[in-house]
Design an enzyme around this catalytic site. Structure first.
Site, mmCIF file in Angstrom:
data_model
loop_
_atom_site.group_PDB
_atom_site.id
_atom_site.type_symbol
_atom_site.label_atom_id
_atom_site.label_comp_id
_atom_site.label_asym_id
_atom_site.label_seq_id
_atom_site.Cartn_x
_atom_site.Cartn_y
_atom_site.Cartn_z
ATOM 1 N N ASP A 1 0.679 -0.951 -0.056
ATOM 2 C CA ASP A 1 0.141 -0.266 -0.070
ATOM 3 C C ASP A 1 0.722 1.068 0.285
ATOM 4 O O ASP A 1 0.221 2.094 0.284
ATOM 5 C CB ASP A 1 -0.900 0.175 1.027
ATOM 6 C CG ASP A 1 -0.483 -0.212 2.351
ATOM 7 O OD1 ASP A 1 1.067 -0.767 2.523
ATOM 8 O OD2 ASP A 1 -0.826 0.236 3.539
ATOM 9 N N CYS B 1 4.990 -0.092 2.485
ATOM 10 C CA CYS B 1 5.503 -1.949 2.132
ATOM 11 C C CYS B 1 7.146 -2.335 3.195
ATOM 12 O O CYS B 1 7.261 -2.559 3.648
ATOM 13 C CB CYS B 1 5.723 -2.066 0.946
ATOM 14 S SG CYS B 1 6.734 -1.622 -0.236
ATOM 15 N N HIS C 1 8.814 -3.491 -3.989
ATOM 16 C CA HIS C 1 8.141 -4.163 -3.263
ATOM 17 C C HIS C 1 8.651 -4.086 -2.149
ATOM 18 O O HIS C 1 10.172 -5.112 -2.755
ATOM 19 C CB HIS C 1 7.069 -4.464 -3.679
ATOM 20 C CG HIS C 1 6.193 -5.299 -2.696
ATOM 21 N ND1 HIS C 1 5.843 -4.767 -1.694
ATOM 22 C CD2 HIS C 1 5.844 -6.757 -2.021
ATOM 23 C CE1 HIS C 1 5.003 -5.366 -0.869
ATOM 24 N NE2 HIS C 1 5.679 -6.204 -0.851
ATOM 25 N N CYS D 1 16.544 -44.069 11.575
ATOM 26 C CA CYS D 1 15.821 -44.815 10.424
ATOM 27 C C CYS D 1 17.741 -45.404 9.835
ATOM 28 O O CYS D 1 18.641 -45.356 9.919
ATOM 29 C CB CYS D 1 16.122 -43.388 9.331
ATOM 30 S SG CYS D 1 16.285 -43.688 7.708
ATOM 31 N N CYS E 1 41.218 -56.372 18.919
ATOM 32 C CA CYS E 1 40.517 -57.009 20.144
ATOM 33 C C CYS E 1 41.947 -58.140 20.428
ATOM 34 O O CYS E 1 41.786 -58.182 21.941
ATOM 35 C CB CYS E 1 39.802 -58.394 19.669
ATOM 36 S SG CYS E 1 38.455 -57.561 18.924
ATOM 37 N N CYS F 1 31.369 -41.081 18.636
ATOM 38 C CA CYS F 1 31.600 -39.985 19.059
ATOM 39 C C CYS F 1 29.604 -39.407 18.472
ATOM 40 O O CYS F 1 29.572 -39.274 17.256
ATOM 41 C CB CYS F 1 32.219 -39.026 18.190
ATOM 42 S SG CYS F 1 31.959 -37.056 17.961
#
Length: 677
Positions: A103, A106, A257, A385, A575, A649
């Site tokens: 108007d 803006c 605008h 997921c 291991c 982590c």
């Protein structure tokens, strides 16, 4: 048109009219009208607020379009992105423009929305702007206006020369444009210009960054017909930096605008900042800093650092492969209190309309078949997921995948089944490795980041400055393509060596030259790192400090993914080291009597060990004596507790183990967190 598209409001204040009225009532009380000469009208505290866009990526694509069409200015966003002015830098968070009333007011509507979520309907900001121009000493503003206009492209090309009367007429137009009277040209109010933005930044005591094209274009044809000088940085230079708020207001400008450009609320790794440069013709051009006097032009970099929080960001260069460093200004996070946050009320409307939208989109046949993608995606489970390195969680209806990965499975015609083996184990590498053609593409939703939005998650490659892409397994696009090219070359050059290894694998016993000596090894044999790098595709793709070809049996420790060797008594190297350490601890804890007791360490026990017996009679292990391990009974071998599994982590895509003293992060990630948090 769907129900959700019909009833979602275009403006935030329509989601809670009562809250919007209360916010508007507080704004006039926050305006300070100074009685001291030389001080402009300003806001006391409400200028520090910042609005943030809700996250909608968890909704289906169709409903996302409904929300974006309702609340966002899609035309402005599309144009600015096409011209590489908005969202061109992937290192920073994406900004989106909110719908704003056109108007003539803006500029003030957009500014008020960026801070408070409501437009300047009561003209509080416009009244303050007009009061500054008519009730205070504007001599400094006029001097800056004249200096800016004299250096403009219009003056430089046409050779215009203004006298005192011309400058007075120009300033009177500036004051008249900010008036509260209606405009006879079709709009309710006169549109404002760049000098009004500069004055507004001083009223708010907060910098303003305007993202706009450089030329004014025709709304019909899109052709340019005049230069545009609105885009750039506006600093509140009439205030000391200590009196100003350092996080800027970001506005978009297109087709005469204005609209607020707000950041999307998510937990992605992108930096919460706005670039102070844009890609030009072969080079990066800095945004213009408006209304600087001649002396201030030489101190532009210092002024930006005084009024903004300036950071450096690496971006892909336009002309060569070397990264280019640009400046960016940090943005504030959404900090509106609950009684002023209209975006939360709008989110409730969005969730309500989503339920209605689902009912419209769900045919009765699909409800009977219980299609997992037609039900609510909000029933999340505490299970990640099953897709490798996917940051999202599964839901009740889409398990074992998140709804994005499940949808991708269905689009490719693949059955959605429970994963098995290594694919079901968190952190396991997919069969084809990173970039494999049979790997399920990762979702394009915002990646889940460990750090706050103001810190970017960088590529895993050392010395790489770019942000990772979750679809490339923690690598940026540049490093991902470089790795793919390197693997292609390796695979093409290892044909003969792969066939030789396959031939050697058929033998139960093979001769390996180690340190110049010929030694016999069984099918448990350890392959050297050089041989491993040139191994056949049949080699285990699992990462780790020691990897073995799948020619023998797995490590004796339950759950270990590597292969054992004869020298390590059926354990893999890692291991075996842990097994040896634990065994020594058991000896110290269980079998160490006092000195002189005649057991461990005594001459009697030493002679018994040489004869293969313990002092009390049971058979003593010669292998233990030969390896230097002290007298542990053979039955204790089965009682040794397994090692506590090491935790990964907490940082996404990090392959290191966590350090208990670093709150679950590895040393590298903890250092990165401490440095940038």
């Amino acid at each position: 048109m769907s129900q959700g598209q019909s009833f979602l409001p275009k403006f935030l204040f329509l989601s809670n009219l009562l809250k919007a009225v209360r916010i508007r009532e507080r704004i006039p009380n926050d305006v300070v009208k100074p009685s001291i000469s030389g001080v402009v009208h300003h806001l006391r505290s409400m200028h520090r607020h910042t609005l943030e866009m809700i996250q909608i990526n968890h909704f289906p694509q169709g409903f996302r379009e409904v929300v974006q069409t309702a609340i966002l200015d899609r035309a402005m966003q599309g144009f600015l992105e096409q011209e590489k002015r908005l969202n061109w830098c992937r290192e920073v968070k994406k900004l989106v423009p909110l719908c704003t009333k056109g108007d003539g007011n803006c500029l003030l509507h957009a500014t008020s929305q960026y801070m408070l979520g409501v437009e300047d309907t009561d003209l509080v900001l416009r009244k303050a702007l007009y009061s500054v121009l008519t009730e205070t000493d504007t001599h400094k503003f006029r001097m800056r206006f004249q200096a800016e206009l004299s250096q403009s492209q219009e003056f430089m090309q046409t050779g215009l020369r203004y006298n005192t009367r011309n400058w007075q007429e120009e300033w009177e137009k500036i004051v008249e444009m900010a008036s509260l009277e209606s405009n006879c040209g079709g709009l309710q109010y006169d549109s404002l210009e760049d000098i009004h933005i500069f004055i507004l930044s001083n009223i708010l005591r907060r910098p303003i960054v305007v993202i706009a094209d450089q030329v004014l274009r025709s709304m019909k044809s899109g052709s340019s017909f005049s230069p545009l000088n609105v885009g750039g940085v506006y600093l509140p230079l009439h205030w000391a930096p200590r009196d100003c708020y350092r996080y800027p207001i970001v506005l978009g400008y297109n087709s005469q605008h204005f609209a607020p450009l707000i950041a999307i609320k998510d937990s992605g790794p992108e930096i919460r900042a706005v670039p102070l440069a844009y890609p030009g013709k072969g080079v990066f051009e800095d945004l213009q800093v408006h209304f600087l006097m001649e002396k201030e032009q030489q101190q532009k970099a210092k002024l930006l650092k005084d009024y903004l929080t300036v950071i450096e960001i690496p971006v892909n260069a336009l002309s060569n492969d070397a990264p280019h460093i640009i400046n960016a200004a940090r943005l504030d996070e959404g900090n509106l209190p609950e009684d002023m946050n209209l975006m939360e009320d709008y989110l409730q409307l969005v969730n309500h309309e989503f339920k209605l939208w689902q009912k419209e989109k769900e045919p009765a046949s699909e409800v009977l078949h219980q299609d997992p993608l037609c039900f609510s995606q909000l029933s999340l489970m505490e299970v990640r997921c099953a897709t490798h390195k996917c940051p999202f969680y599964a839901s009740v209806d889409t398990q074992p995948y998140c709804h994005e990965c499940c949808e991708r499975h269905r689009e490719r015609g693949r059955p959605v089944v429970e994963p098995s083996g290594d694919q079901a184990r968190p952190g396991a590498e997919p069969r084809g490795g990173i970039g494999s053609v049979d790997q399920v593409p990762l979702p394009t939703s915002p990646s889940f980041g460990l750090y706050s939005e103001t810190n970017a998650m960088k590529c895993k490659m050392p010395d790489c400055l770019f942000t990772l892409n979750i679809e490339h397994g923690g690598l940026c696009e540049r490093c991902f393509h470089a790795r793919q090219t390197s693997r292609h070359r390796e695979w093409s050059n290892t044909g003969e060596r792969s066939s030789a290894l396959r031939e050697a694998g058929r033998c139960d016993q093979r001769t390996v030259n180690i340190g110049g000596e010929q030694q016999q090894q069984s099918s448990w044999g350890l392959i050297s790192r050089t041989q491993l790098n040139s191994s056949s595709p049949g080699a285990s793709p699992e990462p780790g400090p020691y990897r073995h070809l799948q020619l023998g049996r797995l490590c004796k420790r339950t759950g270990c993914q590597y292969f054992g060797t004869v020298e390590k008594e059926g354990f893999c190297t890692v291991c075996f080291t842990n097994y040896k350490t634990n065994r020594r601890a058991v000896v110290v804890r269980r079998g160490s009597p006092p000195a002189g007791s005649g057991f461990l360490g005594s001459s009697h026990s030493t002679r018994a060990a040489q004869q293969g017996q313990t002092p009390n009679g049971p058979q003593y292990s010669r292998s233990n004596a030969s390896t230097g391990w002290t007298g542990l009974y053979s039955e204790c071998h089965t009682q040794i507790p397994e090692e506590t599994p090491k935790l990964r982590c907490k940082a996404p895509d990090c392959d290191h183990y966590a350090n208990k003293e670093k709150q679950g992060y590895c040393n590298s990630c903890d250092h990165f967190k401490q440095r940038y948090s």
